[in-house]
Design a protein around this motif. Structure first.
Motif, PDB file in Angstrom:
ATOM      1  N   THR A  52       0.960  -1.101  -0.038  1.00  0.00           N
ATOM      2  CA  THR A  52       0.096  -0.219   0.116  1.00  0.00           C
ATOM      3  C   THR A  52       0.903   1.172   0.085  1.00  0.00           C
ATOM      4  O   THR A  52       0.613   2.324  -0.653  1.00  0.00           O
ATOM      5  N   LYS A  53       2.015   1.175   0.960  1.00  0.00           N
ATOM      6  CA  LYS A  53       2.907   2.268   0.878  1.00  0.00           C
ATOM      7  C   LYS A  53       3.500   2.652  -0.748  1.00  0.00           C
ATOM      8  O   LYS A  53       3.627   3.905  -1.297  1.00  0.00           O
ATOM      9  N   VAL A  55       1.750   1.893  -3.467  1.00  0.00           N
ATOM     10  CA  VAL A  55       0.825   2.581  -4.471  1.00  0.00           C
ATOM     11  C   VAL A  55       0.693   3.999  -3.922  1.00  0.00           C
ATOM     12  O   VAL A  55       0.928   4.742  -4.931  1.00  0.00           O
ATOM     13  N   GLU A  56       1.090   4.595  -2.864  1.00  0.00           N
ATOM     14  CA  GLU A  56       1.029   5.830  -2.482  1.00  0.00           C
ATOM     15  C   GLU A  56       2.041   6.767  -3.287  1.00  0.00           C
ATOM     16  O   GLU A  56       1.823   7.596  -3.945  1.00  0.00           O
TER      17      GLU A  56
ATOM     18  N   VAL C  90      -2.946   4.840   4.809  1.00  0.00           N
ATOM     19  CA  VAL C  90      -2.639   5.271   3.370  1.00  0.00           C
ATOM     20  C   VAL C  90      -3.216   6.694   3.448  1.00  0.00           C
ATOM     21  O   VAL C  90      -4.307   6.882   3.221  1.00  0.00           O
ATOM     22  N   VAL C  91      -2.198   7.544   3.228  1.00  0.00           N
ATOM     23  CA  VAL C  91      -2.542   9.006   2.757  1.00  0.00           C
ATOM     24  C   VAL C  91      -2.142   9.305   1.537  1.00  0.00           C
ATOM     25  O   VAL C  91      -0.736   9.425   1.332  1.00  0.00           O
ATOM     26  N   ILE C  92      -2.868   9.772   0.599  1.00  0.00           N
ATOM     27  CA  ILE C  92      -2.139  10.334  -0.566  1.00  0.00           C
ATOM     28  C   ILE C  92      -2.689  11.574  -1.006  1.00  0.00           C
ATOM     29  O   ILE C  92      -3.965  11.915  -1.467  1.00  0.00           O
TER      30      ILE C  92
END
Lengths: 104, 135, 288
Positions: A52-53, A55-56, C90-92
């Motif tokens: 997930t990181k 994907v960021e 998750v922060v985008i």
């Protein structure tokens, strides 16, 4: 259009890395110009959540396609959400350059 | 950790969304969900007359898994007929998952997000691609 | 204070459950009826199978608190992701996306402290059940059962142990196999650990891992060699060399194995078996 190819090293002759979240490097390829740029994966050795990181990172880089050996379920859900295309190549012993040449 | 389900290959998804019994109040008796791979198993075995081994190879699963999918399909159809239930086709869990496609020329698997126009292989640009569904 | 004994083994299938269930039975008969059995193998609890006339007394769902992010309050500053040890957030910022991944969250609460905008709020998510059963004799059986797909074994064991009543004189903890966190959690506050092994190369290999772990956390232990007569003598040589006490040997018996498989462990117990457990219990008493 930017494409990421997961890589074991920081040059086009490096072997293609079949892991996504735990790939050593990411090769960002501009498919229009053929230009490549390498980014080291800071989450390679994370205990969990490497996918997930990563994907960021992909979203921040503005990538629209990722080529790797497999994607975990969590990474896949997120990549889907951001409309990033996933491509799975299962060949062994191919270099990043081999993959780039296949796309052309 | 729970084991991940293997991809099951579907040559072509069913060309209908479901079947409804007539002369019976099917809304009362509910419906069954026939998964795409169950439809595929039934088609390969009972319509295309393949044996289980051939069919399992085509679907990319073991013979035993094929037998299980096929058994499940038959039981569902039988239940629908006996209990006057509707048959609806479903991906199973696949509606959560993105559809995967496979290229028949270079064998890569890939997804096709909405903005990627044209149904082509992202690697070799072949048009010989088909859907693989996950369940 | 109750005497706490954990029954563990590195390798699976060496006889933890057999020993636990038998100890429970014989302590009840020979020492005190105030004995409590606790099945800590929350991924596959099976002690219950050997108490066919047991009755469920209470069942409680155990929750973990998982935060969710309020998108109206979140400023996408990413402070919570920096604080999260488990990469569960998750922060985008460019796409204004923020989400907590429940399957990675360990409910540590760090993100709630980190967030300066009050955007984090915790909600309960079930991770499993803790059930208490009444058995014919003894205090009864407590069991944790993890929800399929959850990875919070250690937390569930912790909650299970918290709920064990302290009116028992002896408490037996049947540990999961292996040497990982759930096992450490099970054995960490026991007064004594009974390691069950078998005289095979695999049994010995995993026993060594287990002993290393127990030495690390400085917990006292002794070894029961189950299925004695099978395999080879390596395990005995190793234990002698390391000066580790064998507190019991249980010979391999095929009929006994079939009884186990049929769930009849506590039916028609042979005098030899009884004698062996008597001796083990006597030895255990001297350790405490």
């Amino acid at each position: 259009m930017k494409t990421v190819i997961t890589s074991t090293g920081n040059e086009v002759n490096s072997l293609f890395d079949k892991r996504f979240g735990r790939a050593a490097w990411f090769c960002v390829l501009d498919e229009a110009t053929g230009e490549t740029k390498f980014y080291q994966n800071e989450n390679k050795d994370a205990q969990g959540g490497a996918g997930t990181k990563t994907v960021e990172k992909m979203v921040e880089l503005g990538v629209s396609k990722v080529i790797s050996g497999d994607f975990g379920p969590k990474a896949k859900d997120l990549l889907d959400k951001f409309n990033i295309q996933m491509v799975i190549i299962q060949d062994d012993d191919v270099t990043v350059d081999d993959v780039i040449r296949k796309i052309k | 950790m729970p084991r991940r389900r293997r991809l099951r290959r579907i040559v072509s998804p069913p060309g209908f969304k479901g079947y409804r019994p007539y002369g019976a109040n099917s809304e009362m008796s509910g419906h069954i969900e026939l998964l795409y791979e169950e439809y595929e198993a039934l088609k390969l075995a009972d319509y295309s007359h393949m044996n289980h081994l051939e069919a399992s190879k085509l679907m990319g699963v073991s013979r035993a898994t094929f037998a299980r999918i096929y058994e499940s399909a038959r039981r569902k159809i039988a239940q629908a007929l006996v209990e006057s239930k509707e048959i609806k086709t479903a991906y199973g869990d696949a509606f959560l998952d993105k559809d995967w496609y496979v290229c028949n020329d270079c064998y890569v698997r890939f997804t096709l997000p909405h903005h990627h126009r044209g149904r082509r292989c992202p690697i070799c640009k072949s048009e010989r691609i088909e859907m693989v569904t996950q369940k | 204070m109750a005497i706490k004994i954990a029954i563990a083994s590195g390798k699976g299938g060496t006889g933890k459950t057999t020993v636990s269930v038998n100890l429970y039975h014989f302590i009840n008969r020979l020492v005190t009826p105030k004995v409590q059995l606790v099945d800590c193998d929350v991924e596959e609890p099976n002690d219950l199978l050997f108490f066919k006339d047991s009755e469920e007394v209470t069942k409680e769902t155990i929750n973990q608190l998982i935060p969710r992010i309020d998108n109206d309050k979140c400023t996408y500053c990413r402070k919570c992701t920096e604080w999260c040890e488990y990469n569960a957030i998750v922060v985008i910022p460019p796409v204004e996306f923020a989400e907590v991944n429940g399957s990675l969250c360990h409910s540590c609460g760090a993100c709630l402290v980190a967030c300066e905008f009050d955007a984090m709020k915790e909600y309960p998510e079930p991770i499993g059940d803790v059930t208490f059963y009444k058995t014919q004799d003894g205090n009864g059986l407590a069991e944790g059962r993890l929800k399929i797909g959850s990875a919070m074994q250690t937390m569930l064991i912790k909650e299970l142990k918290k709920r064990v009543p302290d009116d028992a004189e002896w408490i037996l903890f049947d540990a999961p196999p292996g040497t990982s966190c759930p096992v450490v959690e099970t054995v960490s506050d026991a007064d004594y650990i009974v390691l069950v092994t078998e005289p095979t190369p695999f049994g010995l290999h995993d026993l060594k891992l287990m002993i290393e772990m127990l030495k690390d956390i400085k917990q006292p232990f002794g070894v029961i060699v189950n299925k004695a007569g099978l395999g080879n003598n390596d395990v005995y040589e190793y234990l002698e060399k390391e000066n580790i006490e064998i507190i019991g040997k249980i010979p391999f018996d095929k009929d006994y194995a079939s009884k186990y498989a049929a769930g009849n462990l506590l039916k028609d117990i042979s005098p030899e078996t009884e004698q062996r457990y008597k001796e083990i219990i006597e030895k255990l008493k001297t350790k405490l």
